[in-house]
Design a protein around this motif. Structure first.
Motif, mmCIF file in Angstrom:
data_model
loop_
_atom_site.group_PDB
_atom_site.id
_atom_site.type_symbol
_atom_site.label_atom_id
_atom_site.label_comp_id
_atom_site.label_asym_id
_atom_site.label_seq_id
_atom_site.Cartn_x
_atom_site.Cartn_y
_atom_site.Cartn_z
ATOM 1 N N LEU A 36 71.579 -1.774 100.027
ATOM 2 C CA LEU A 36 71.306 -0.806 98.963
ATOM 3 C C LEU A 36 70.441 0.347 99.459
ATOM 4 C CD1 LEU A 36 70.705 -3.064 95.822
ATOM 5 C CD2 LEU A 36 72.810 -1.945 96.562
ATOM 6 N N LEU A 37 69.594 0.083 100.433
ATOM 7 C CA LEU A 37 68.747 1.145 100.982
ATOM 8 C C LEU A 37 69.594 2.237 101.621
ATOM 9 C CD1 LEU A 37 65.943 -1.036 102.638
ATOM 10 C CD2 LEU A 37 65.851 0.176 100.447
ATOM 11 N N ALA A 38 70.666 1.833 102.292
ATOM 12 C CA ALA A 38 71.559 2.814 102.919
ATOM 13 C C ALA A 38 72.265 3.648 101.860
ATOM 14 C CB ALA A 38 72.569 2.097 103.800
ATOM 15 N N TYR A 39 72.707 3.005 100.788
ATOM 16 C CA TYR A 39 73.392 3.752 99.727
ATOM 17 C C TYR A 39 72.422 4.660 98.978
ATOM 18 C CZ TYR A 39 77.382 0.769 100.636
ATOM 19 O OH TYR A 39 78.427 0.141 101.245
ATOM 20 N N TRP A 40 71.178 4.246 98.884
ATOM 21 C CA TRP A 40 70.145 5.106 98.285
ATOM 22 C C TRP A 40 70.021 6.392 99.098
ATOM 23 C CZ3 TRP A 40 67.106 4.086 93.914
ATOM 24 C CH2 TRP A 40 66.049 4.968 93.693
ATOM 25 N N ALA A 41 70.052 6.275 100.410
ATOM 26 C CA ALA A 41 69.971 7.448 101.285
ATOM 27 C C ALA A 41 71.182 8.355 101.108
ATOM 28 C CB ALA A 41 69.849 7.000 102.742
ATOM 29 N N ILE A 42 72.346 7.760 100.859
ATOM 30 C CA ILE A 42 73.561 8.555 100.634
ATOM 31 C C ILE A 42 73.396 9.440 99.412
ATOM 32 C CG2 ILE A 42 75.987 8.394 99.926
ATOM 33 C CD1 ILE A 42 76.210 5.935 101.744
ATOM 34 N N GLY A 43 72.812 8.905 98.347
ATOM 35 C CA GLY A 43 72.593 9.687 97.134
ATOM 36 C C GLY A 43 71.674 10.867 97.369
ATOM 37 N N TYR A 44 70.612 10.633 98.122
ATOM 38 C CA TYR A 44 69.672 11.712 98.445
ATOM 39 C C TYR A 44 70.351 12.800 99.274
ATOM 40 C CZ TYR A 44 64.932 10.733 96.822
ATOM 41 O OH TYR A 44 63.802 10.604 96.048
ATOM 42 N N PHE A 45 71.127 12.382 100.258
ATOM 43 C CA PHE A 45 71.798 13.347 101.126
ATOM 44 C C PHE A 45 72.821 14.154 100.346
ATOM 45 C CE2 PHE A 45 75.096 14.342 104.390
ATOM 46 C CZ PHE A 45 74.333 15.221 105.138
ATOM 47 N N ALA A 46 73.555 13.492 99.458
ATOM 48 C CA ALA A 46 74.537 14.194 98.623
ATOM 49 C C ALA A 46 73.845 15.214 97.722
ATOM 50 C CB ALA A 46 75.318 13.192 97.780
ATOM 51 N N ALA A 47 72.681 14.859 97.179
ATOM 52 C CA ALA A 47 71.931 15.782 96.326
ATOM 53 C C ALA A 47 71.526 17.033 97.115
ATOM 54 C CB ALA A 47 70.700 15.087 95.759
ATOM 55 N N TYR A 48 71.092 16.825 98.340
ATOM 56 C CA TYR A 48 70.697 17.955 99.183
ATOM 57 C C TYR A 48 71.886 18.887 99.440
ATOM 58 C CZ TYR A 48 69.425 20.598 103.350
ATOM 59 O OH TYR A 48 69.201 21.611 104.252
ATOM 60 N N LEU A 49 73.039 18.317 99.746
ATOM 61 C CA LEU A 49 74.223 19.128 100.026
ATOM 62 C C LEU A 49 74.660 19.913 98.790
ATOM 63 C CD1 LEU A 49 76.419 16.732 102.207
ATOM 64 C CD2 LEU A 49 75.039 18.678 102.966
ATOM 65 N N VAL A 50 74.727 19.244 97.652
ATOM 66 C CA VAL A 50 75.144 19.905 96.418
ATOM 67 C C VAL A 50 74.156 21.003 96.046
ATOM 68 C CG1 VAL A 50 75.479 19.591 93.929
ATOM 69 C CG2 VAL A 50 76.427 17.924 95.542
ATOM 70 N N GLY A 51 72.877 20.706 96.128
ATOM 71 C CA GLY A 51 71.865 21.695 95.775
ATOM 72 C C GLY A 51 71.870 22.897 96.703
ATOM 73 N N THR A 52 72.177 22.678 97.949
ATOM 74 C CA THR A 52 72.159 23.764 98.932
ATOM 75 C C THR A 52 73.361 24.689 98.797
ATOM 76 O OG1 THR A 52 70.955 22.370 100.519
ATOM 77 C CG2 THR A 52 72.109 24.297 101.397
ATOM 78 N N PHE A 53 74.517 24.124 98.491
ATOM 79 C CA PHE A 53 75.748 24.922 98.528
ATOM 80 C C PHE A 53 76.270 25.331 97.150
ATOM 81 C CE2 PHE A 53 75.783 22.576 102.576
ATOM 82 C CZ PHE A 53 75.893 23.655 103.445
ATOM 83 N N THR A 54 75.596 24.944 96.085
ATOM 84 C CA THR A 54 76.015 25.368 94.739
ATOM 85 C C THR A 54 75.519 26.782 94.473
ATOM 86 O OG1 THR A 54 75.975 23.108 93.889
ATOM 87 C CG2 THR A 54 75.870 24.896 92.264
#
Length: 272
Positions: free
Chosen positions: A145-163
């Protein structure tokens, strides 16, 4: 005939469904927490956002996480399933609300409420994972679950940066984007129709329901302990009598009338 505890069974379909549901919940939770930092960085200069408000809005969801102190008690009292099913709806609605206000106080309240919803996800999701996944695999999957938690954070960064392309409301669109992720997770839970935890049912004395769930989703060679200490007798009217024959949370030597869950059908009303 003695049966093994269902948590000693191999990984079955429902165990995988629970694991996937919890994983998606962790991704939603980390995305919702992570997206606020990127969004606040995109607040237009026309808005007056002091360092105090910046800190409060950034920490709002973390403040709401203290709700886990209450959520655990409620889930123990009313069951895991209700909270697990309703939580994604709450996360989606709260995420969307961020589109409709620029009032900082209102936004802070929403962020705190989102933190409380994340507390539900973490507390109830972890309990369901522990109570449905085979015992020998629980700690391994908990680590995953820790790895999937990191995936959510990384996805948030990508969406926030490129929106881009929404003008002064871009930061609100970024904040509300968590509604998309939570909607997808919610659809998975609607399709799977997560049943209640057999262990929770047994802890409430609902032994017949617990055993029926185990037989339906795990196999008839398994039961839920301490239900292995319960003697089952058929009774008129499609009911069963459950008698505790060992030390446990039920009154020793007393019979309890237990009606089967309608959702399981009368054919499985009394475990054999």
């Amino acid at each position: 005939m003695k049966s093994a505890d269902y948590r000693n069974a191999p990984m079955e379909k429902m165990s995988w469904n629970v694991f996937i549901g919890v994983v998606l919940g962790q991704i939603v939770s980390s995305y919702t927490l992570g997206i606020v930092g990127v969004a606040l960085d995109r607040v237009p200069s026309s808005m007056t956002l002091s360092s105090t408000w910046l800190g409060l809005l950034g920490a709002g969801s973390l403040i709401g996480l203290f709700g886990s102190l209450l959520v655990g008690r409620l889930a123990d009292r009313y069951g895991r399933r209700k909270f697990f099913m309703a939580d994604m709806l709450a996360l989606t609605l709260l995420s969307v609300l961020q589109l409709f206000t620029t009032n900082l106080a209102a936004l802070l309240v929403i962020r705190i409420a989102l933190g409380m919803a994340i507390a539900v996800e973490y507390t109830v999701g972890t309990a369901l994972l522990m109570e449905w996944v085979p015992a020998k695999r629980y700690f391994r999957y908990q680590t995953y679950l820790l790895a999937y938690w990191a995936i959510g954070y990384f996805a948030a960064y990508l969406v926030g940066t490129f929106t881009t392309g929404f003008g002064d409301r871009t930061w609100q669109v970024i904040l509300a984007s968590s509604a998309i992720v939570s909607t997808l997770a919610g659809l998975q839970r609607l399709v799977v129709r997560q049943p209640e935890s057999p262990r929770w049912l047994a802890s409430k004395g609902r032994i017949i329901e617990a055993i029926n769930l185990v037989h339906r989703y795990v196999g008839e060679d398994y039961t839920v302990h301490p239900a292995s200490q319960v003697e089952i007798k058929k009774a008129p009217g499609g009911c069963c009598l459950a008698k505790n024959t060992g030390a446990g949370p039920w009154s020793a030597g007393s019979f309890t009338l237990a009606r089967p869950s309608r959702s399981l059908g009368s054919a499985s009303s009394c475990p054999s």
